[in-house]
Design an enzyme around this catalytic site. Structure first.
Site, PDB file in Angstrom:
ATOM      1  CG  PHE A   1      14.879 -22.206  14.325  1.00  0.00           C
ATOM      2  CD1 PHE A   1      16.044 -22.848  14.677  1.00  0.00           C
ATOM      3  CD2 PHE A   1      13.679 -22.734  14.772  1.00  0.00           C
ATOM      4  CE1 PHE A   1      16.027 -23.986  15.466  1.00  0.00           C
ATOM      5  CE2 PHE A   1      13.654 -23.880  15.557  1.00  0.00           C
ATOM      6  CZ  PHE A   1      14.830 -24.505  15.912  1.00  0.00           C
ATOM      7  CE  LYS A   2      17.687 -23.525  19.134  1.00  0.00           C
ATOM      8  NZ  LYS A   2      18.395 -23.813  17.876  1.00  0.00           N
ATOM      9  CG  ASP A   3      15.256 -14.636  17.522  1.00  0.00           C
ATOM     10  OD1 ASP A   3      15.527 -14.580  18.733  1.00  0.00           O
ATOM     11  OD2 ASP A   3      16.033 -14.229  16.640  1.00  0.00           O
TER      12      ASP A   3
ATOM     13  CB  THR B   1      18.517 -22.201  22.930  1.00  0.00           C
ATOM     14  OG1 THR B   1      17.943 -23.062  21.966  1.00  0.00           O
ATOM     15  CG2 THR B   1      17.575 -22.086  24.106  1.00  0.00           C
TER      16      THR B   1
ATOM     17  CG  LEU C   1      13.379 -19.137  22.936  1.00  0.00           C
ATOM     18  CD1 LEU C   1      14.853 -19.438  22.738  1.00  0.00           C
ATOM     19  CD2 LEU C   1      13.003 -19.291  24.403  1.00  0.00           C
TER      20      LEU C   1
END
Ligand SMILES: *Cc1c(COP(=O)(O)O)cnc(C)c1O
Length: 497
Positions: free
Chosen positions: A113-115, A148, A118
């Site tokens: 989910f960091k995408d 991350t 980011l």
């Protein structure tokens, strides 16, 4: 026109920054986190928002919080971030299984989910640099518990005017996570393992950040630091979007009625994702309960139960490594808000945390936490959730999402609460293949993680994501490992200063 939002420190530093300045800095000068001076209300109704694409929803949300970006700038950032890097047109699809809606946040380039944040942060950051006439090269300094790091590397690789340095716990990430990072291409990228855990990495990064002497030395060499961690509001704001979007989707599909509240369940580590949900609620999304799911590192569970935050305990390595955290940085923002936007109180709690490893909030503050529910899942319960959802509901989830699914199941049984519920699904099962296969009773110690991925694909019918295929045979480019007290020298070595 909505009112301009300014950002200032949770710890009392008086500077008021525009959004672009706060994004450039990452962390406030006194080590505090930037918080908005007010939380704006959504301008369109949920019904109106329900007609919008993910990208247009993102614009409606982000323009309210990043008020010094022009419409053109924001739309440029959004359209370049949320494009074919995602393997689904919807960007964040919802899947129903076993009486809950799983919000799949892992369809981006690095399958976590960091995408979601980011993929847009580099655009927000370089736009901010232009707006503020920054001449220095921006050095993104990042501590990662696994996800991350890769998402930030993918976002910043070869972005002109930036360099990115990622520190990860050498013995605390999954083999696929590590392979994703150490094979990263791009001349401006640097990946370093540390002999320590995530908290050590995060503390080291914060120390480098807040060292004024180092900052002026860097400046003299033409560099300045910023952060891609969820302490940066440029991470937090894009994460609010998918809570708005998922509510609207449920409304549009007739799964909930107008004004009906939902619950959200978030597998939590650094408290960034669930804080974004909380902000979405403050902006007008009807969310009744914020269910905070922890793994065996259950500091937050204890905090919600007792009002005491106590990190003095053993750090446990679990099968959900991105949640193996004892100092949840973003909780500081919630503490600041429930203390009545009181920076003096916040600064005192954070000092106690740094000195004694713990603090206890007041009863008045605890009352403001009634919309939160803390739960945790043991390793066994986590594996059970994966197996149950797959065997009985034909739905495959990863270990982090499984922590949330398990906590939700216990919550529902205990409370009888049948409110429509969104579970944040934070990673592809292929990022944690060995654990997922073990959970399904299909583990095999003689196979490497890539062979296991092939087997998982055969078993589940879900194809191996491109993000895994592309690193299978990739060259390892980053091999440096340092002690945790050598982080600063490693940074200087990479920058050649
Ligand atoms: C980072 C991460 C989490 C924890 O999110 P926070 O915002 O740090 O609470 C959960 N699951 C996965 C897969 C992650 O990468």
């Amino acid at each position: 026109m909505s009112k301009e939002v300014y950002y200032s420190s949770t710890r009392g530093d008086k500077s008021r920054m525009k959004a672009s300045e706060a994004i450039l800095r990452g962390l406030a000068p006194d080590g505090g986190l930037f918080v908005p001076d007010h939380i704006p209300q959504l301008e369109k109704s949920m019904r109106e928002l329900a007609e919008l694409s993910y990208q247009d929803t993102a614009y409606e949300v982000m323009k309210l919080l990043l008020t010094d970006y022009t419409e053109e700038e924001l739309k440029y950032c959004i359209s370049h971030a949320y494009d074919s890097k995602f393997d689904t047109e919807e960007i964040a699809p919802l899947s129903e299984a076993d009486g809950a809606y799983f919000l799949e946040l892992y369809h981006g380039a690095t399958i976590a989910f960091k995408d979601m944040a980011l993929s847009i942060l580099p655009y927000l950051m370089t736009t901010a640099a232009k707006k503020n006439s920054v001449k220095n090269e921006i050095v993104i300094l990042t501590a990662t518990s696994g996800d991350t790091g890769k998402a930030a590397l993918a976002g910043f690789a070869d972005v002109p005017g930036t360099r990115i340095i990622v520190f990860y716990p050498k013995h605390g990430v999954s083999p696929i996570q590590e392979q994703q990072m150490v094979t990263q291409k791009g001349d401006n990228t640097c990946v370093i393992g540390i002999e320590g855990n995530f908290d050590d990495a995060q503390t080291g990064v914060k120390k480098i950040f807040t060292d004024p002497e180092l900052a002026s030395y860097m400046d003299s060499k033409g560099f300045q630091f910023s952060s891609a961690n969820s302490i940066n509001i440029g991470r937090l704001v894009p994460q609010i979007v998918y809570y708005v979007y998922s509510y609207c989707k449920l409304l549009k599909e007739g799964r909930i009625a107008d004004d009906e509240s939902i619950n959200v369940v978030v597998p939590t580590g650094n408290f960034g994702n669930i804080l974004a949900a909380y902000y979405a609620g403050k902006m007008g999304v009807p969310i009744a309960k914020f269910i905070c799911a922890s793994n065996s590192n259950k500091v937050l569970f204890d905090f919600f139960k007792t009002g005491e935050y106590d990190r003095n305990r053993d750090f446990v390595l679990t099968s959900s490594p991105s949640m193996d955290i004892l100092i949840s940085s973003n909780l500081e923002r919630l503490i600041y808000h429930i203390a009545g936007d009181n920076s003096e109180a916040d600064a005192s709690y954070m000092e106690q945390l740094s000195k004694d490893g713990k603090y206890e909030i007041t009863d008045e503050m605890r009352e403001k936490l009634s919309c939160f529910y803390g739960g945790f899942a043991t390793e066994e319960e986590t594996f059970e959730a994966i197996s149950d959802l797959f065997r009985n509901h034909s739905y495959l989830i990863d270990t982090h999402t499984a922590v949330a699914a398990s906590v939700y199941k216990k919550y529902r049984a205990e409370s009888g609460d049948t409110t429509a519920t969104v579970i944040a699904s934070t990673a592809s099962p292929y990022k944690f293949t060995r654990s997922v296969m073990n959970a399904l009773g299909e583990g095999d110690d003689s196979c490497d993680d890539f062979e296991l991925a092939d087997r998982l694909s055969e078993l589940s019918g879900v194809s191996v994501p491109a993000a895994v295929e592309s690193i299978r045979n990739a060259e390892v480019r980053h091999k440096t490992v340092v002690e945790k007290n050598q982080m600063e020298s490693a940074v200087k070595a990479f920058l050649g200063i």
